[in-house]
Design a protein around this motif. Structure first.
Motif, PDB file in Angstrom:
ATOM      1  N   GLN A  91       0.829  -1.211   0.000  1.00  0.00           N
ATOM      2  CA  GLN A  91       0.000   0.000   0.000  1.00  0.00           C
ATOM      3  C   GLN A  91       0.860   1.257   0.000  1.00  0.00           C
ATOM      4  OE1 GLN A  91      -2.435  -0.709   3.457  1.00  0.00           O
ATOM      5  NE2 GLN A  91      -4.042  -1.761   2.283  1.00  0.00           N
ATOM      6  N   THR A  92       1.986   1.210   0.736  1.00  0.00           N
ATOM      7  CA  THR A  92       2.894   2.352   0.766  1.00  0.00           C
ATOM      8  C   THR A  92       3.504   2.593  -0.606  1.00  0.00           C
ATOM      9  OG1 THR A  92       3.429   1.966   3.080  1.00  0.00           O
ATOM     10  CG2 THR A  92       4.986   3.299   1.818  1.00  0.00           C
ATOM     11  N   ASP A  93       3.932   1.492  -1.269  1.00  0.00           N
ATOM     12  CA  ASP A  93       4.503   1.610  -2.608  1.00  0.00           C
ATOM     13  C   ASP A  93       3.496   2.183  -3.592  1.00  0.00           C
ATOM     14  OD1 ASP A  93       6.869   0.593  -1.704  1.00  0.00           O
ATOM     15  OD2 ASP A  93       6.485  -1.457  -2.392  1.00  0.00           O
ATOM     16  N   ARG A  94       2.245   1.692  -3.496  1.00  0.00           N
ATOM     17  CA  ARG A  94       1.205   2.197  -4.393  1.00  0.00           C
ATOM     18  C   ARG A  94       0.940   3.670  -4.126  1.00  0.00           C
ATOM     19  NH1 ARG A  94      -3.152  -2.856  -4.083  1.00  0.00           N
ATOM     20  NH2 ARG A  94      -1.971  -4.298  -5.443  1.00  0.00           N
ATOM     21  N   GLY A  95       0.942   4.040  -2.844  1.00  0.00           N
ATOM     22  CA  GLY A  95       0.706   5.441  -2.509  1.00  0.00           C
ATOM     23  C   GLY A  95       1.808   6.335  -3.040  1.00  0.00           C
ATOM     24  N   GLY A  96       3.075   5.856  -2.927  1.00  0.00           N
ATOM     25  CA  GLY A  96       4.184   6.639  -3.449  1.00  0.00           C
ATOM     26  C   GLY A  96       4.120   6.780  -4.956  1.00  0.00           C
ATOM     27  N   ALA A  97       3.743   5.712  -5.647  1.00  0.00           N
ATOM     28  CA  ALA A  97       3.627   5.759  -7.105  1.00  0.00           C
ATOM     29  C   ALA A  97       2.525   6.723  -7.530  1.00  0.00           C
ATOM     30  CB  ALA A  97       3.351   4.362  -7.648  1.00  0.00           C
ATOM     31  N   GLU A  98       1.434   6.723  -6.783  1.00  0.00           N
ATOM     32  CA  GLU A  98       0.329   7.641  -7.113  1.00  0.00           C
ATOM     33  C   GLU A  98       0.751   9.087  -6.918  1.00  0.00           C
ATOM     34  OE1 GLU A  98      -4.418   8.304  -6.057  1.00  0.00           O
ATOM     35  OE2 GLU A  98      -3.197   6.896  -4.890  1.00  0.00           O
ATOM     36  N   ILE A  99       1.481   9.351  -5.834  1.00  0.00           N
ATOM     37  CA  ILE A  99       1.954  10.716  -5.586  1.00  0.00           C
ATOM     38  C   ILE A  99       2.873  11.166  -6.714  1.00  0.00           C
ATOM     39  CG2 ILE A  99       3.395  12.137  -4.070  1.00  0.00           C
ATOM     40  CD1 ILE A  99       2.325  10.444  -1.727  1.00  0.00           C
ATOM     41  N   ARG A 100       3.775  10.262  -7.143  1.00  0.00           N
ATOM     42  CA  ARG A 100       4.686  10.616  -8.237  1.00  0.00           C
ATOM     43  C   ARG A 100       3.922  10.914  -9.521  1.00  0.00           C
ATOM     44  NH1 ARG A 100       7.933   6.402  -6.383  1.00  0.00           N
ATOM     45  NH2 ARG A 100       7.280   5.073  -8.119  1.00  0.00           N
ATOM     46  N   ARG A 101       2.853  10.140  -9.793  1.00  0.00           N
ATOM     47  CA  ARG A 101       2.067  10.394 -11.012  1.00  0.00           C
ATOM     48  C   ARG A 101       1.426  11.773 -10.969  1.00  0.00           C
ATOM     49  NH1 ARG A 101       0.053   5.175 -10.140  1.00  0.00           N
ATOM     50  NH2 ARG A 101      -2.025   6.003  -9.656  1.00  0.00           N
ATOM     51  N   TYR A 102       0.890  12.155  -9.814  1.00  0.00           N
ATOM     52  CA  TYR A 102       0.268  13.483  -9.710  1.00  0.00           C
ATOM     53  C   TYR A 102       1.313  14.594  -9.792  1.00  0.00           C
ATOM     54  CZ  TYR A 102      -4.478  11.893  -8.810  1.00  0.00           C
ATOM     55  OH  TYR A 102      -5.740  11.338  -8.945  1.00  0.00           O
ATOM     56  N   GLU A 103       2.481  14.350  -9.206  1.00  0.00           N
ATOM     57  CA  GLU A 103       3.555  15.342  -9.306  1.00  0.00           C
ATOM     58  C   GLU A 103       4.028  15.466 -10.751  1.00  0.00           C
ATOM     59  OE1 GLU A 103       5.174  17.429  -7.136  1.00  0.00           O
ATOM     60  OE2 GLU A 103       3.537  17.003  -5.736  1.00  0.00           O
ATOM     61  N   LEU A 104       4.125  14.328 -11.439  1.00  0.00           N
ATOM     62  CA  LEU A 104       4.530  14.340 -12.839  1.00  0.00           C
ATOM     63  C   LEU A 104       3.513  15.096 -13.681  1.00  0.00           C
ATOM     64  CD1 LEU A 104       6.315  13.400 -15.196  1.00  0.00           C
ATOM     65  CD2 LEU A 104       5.016  11.251 -15.226  1.00  0.00           C
TER      66      LEU A 104
END
Length: 297
Positions: free
Chosen positions: A12-25
């Motif tokens: 869940q932490t990994d998925r959350g980090g990936a989602e944050i990166r997508r929004y930042e991107l």
């Protein structure tokens, strides 16, 4: 907490980090798109433009990607982004070196261009490059990326320091850079030979993203490269005499030598030694010019 619960939490932490990166991107791409005017990239502004900067479809056009795909990227959807597309976006959005590095980091990708630091270029090798001056010298890999060079080489074929680091590739420069081309005597012969040497090296790097990206860019930007590449000629490495027409000191006739840095063909130090006294004197003058340019920066 049980082992299963710990694993679930980590996922869940990994998925959350990936989602944050997508929004930042997505936010980063929008901000870069909005700061570029149509005129900066050679597009007409039009009378009914409401969007600040470029439209999404214009970025897609400049990057040679689908409009829908690029829209999804700005919407932070969970899609895969190749390094080739990231490179195209970086160039279309006119990103500088720091912005380009940020783009690749947000996308979770490694930038395969010459702008990436090369661990094989040690401080000792850089010292050797300086010690060879006024002889022009560089360190180059099998893809013709220029990963290090001395001050004389920086001014041998134009001003290498003024060229973006992601374009520091001899193959790309000899086929697309007018100043570089004007400095090469026997340009067509040189272009054909370099394409043949690149094809010889390519056999050991099939499918590698950095090679695919370079070839796609060359084929897109240079009809002459496409013509030479389709000959399927193969040439091995060898020492040779090269001639240059330098803007500062005139004609130079130099002996090209490859000094391999490992047991396998790949990274190499390339030197250009003068074949006569006149060439030596002209290289010394060019070195003085290079030192003056360095002092002014």
């Amino acid at each position: 907490m049980t082992m299963m619960a710990q694993e679930t939490a980590a996922v869940q932490t990994d998925r959350g980090g990936a989602e944050i990166r997508r929004y930042e991107l997505a936010a980063f791409l929008r901000s870069r798109r909005e700061r570029i005017s149509p005129e900066q990239v050679g597009l007409p502004r039009g009378a009914r433009r409401r969007t600040p900067g470029l439209r999404r479809e214009e970025v897609a056009q400049l990057s040679a990607v689908g409009v829908t795909w690029y829209t999804w990227l700005e919407q932070a959807r969970d899609i895969q982004v190749s390094v080739q597309v990231l490179d195209a976006l970086a160039r279309a959005l006119m990103l500088d070196a720091s912005e380009r590095a940020h783009l690749f980091q947000l996308a979770g990708a490694t930038d395969p261009t010459p702008a990436t630091s090369c661990p094989s270029v040690t401080p000792a090798l850089r010292q050797m490059l300086r010690g060879l001056e006024p002889i022009p010298a560089l360190i180059q890999n099998s893809r013709y990326d220029i990963v290090a060079y001395n001050r004389t080489y920086a001014h041998l074929l134009g001003d290498l320091d003024a060229i973006p680091p992601e374009d520091h590739n001899c193959m790309l420069l000899v086929y697309t850079n007018k100043e570089w081309q004007a400095s090469v005597v026997h340009l067509e012969e040189t272009q054909r030979l370099m394409a043949a040497r690149l094809r010889a090296s390519f056999a050991g790097h099939l499918g590698e993203p950095a090679w695919k990206m370079l070839l796609k860019r060359l084929e897109t930007e240079s009809p002459k490269f496409r013509e030479n590449w389709e000959r399927y000629e193969v040439v091995g490495s060898r020492s040779k005499t090269k001639e240059f027409l330098n803007a500062h000191v005139g004609h130079l006739k130099l002996e090209h030598t490859d000094l391999w840095l490992g047991p396998e063909p790949g990274a190499r130090m390339v030197t250009y030694t003068p074949v006569d006294e006149e060439g030596r004197e002209r290289l010394e003058r060019l070195y003085d010019i290079a030192l003056g340019a360095t002092a002014r920066t």
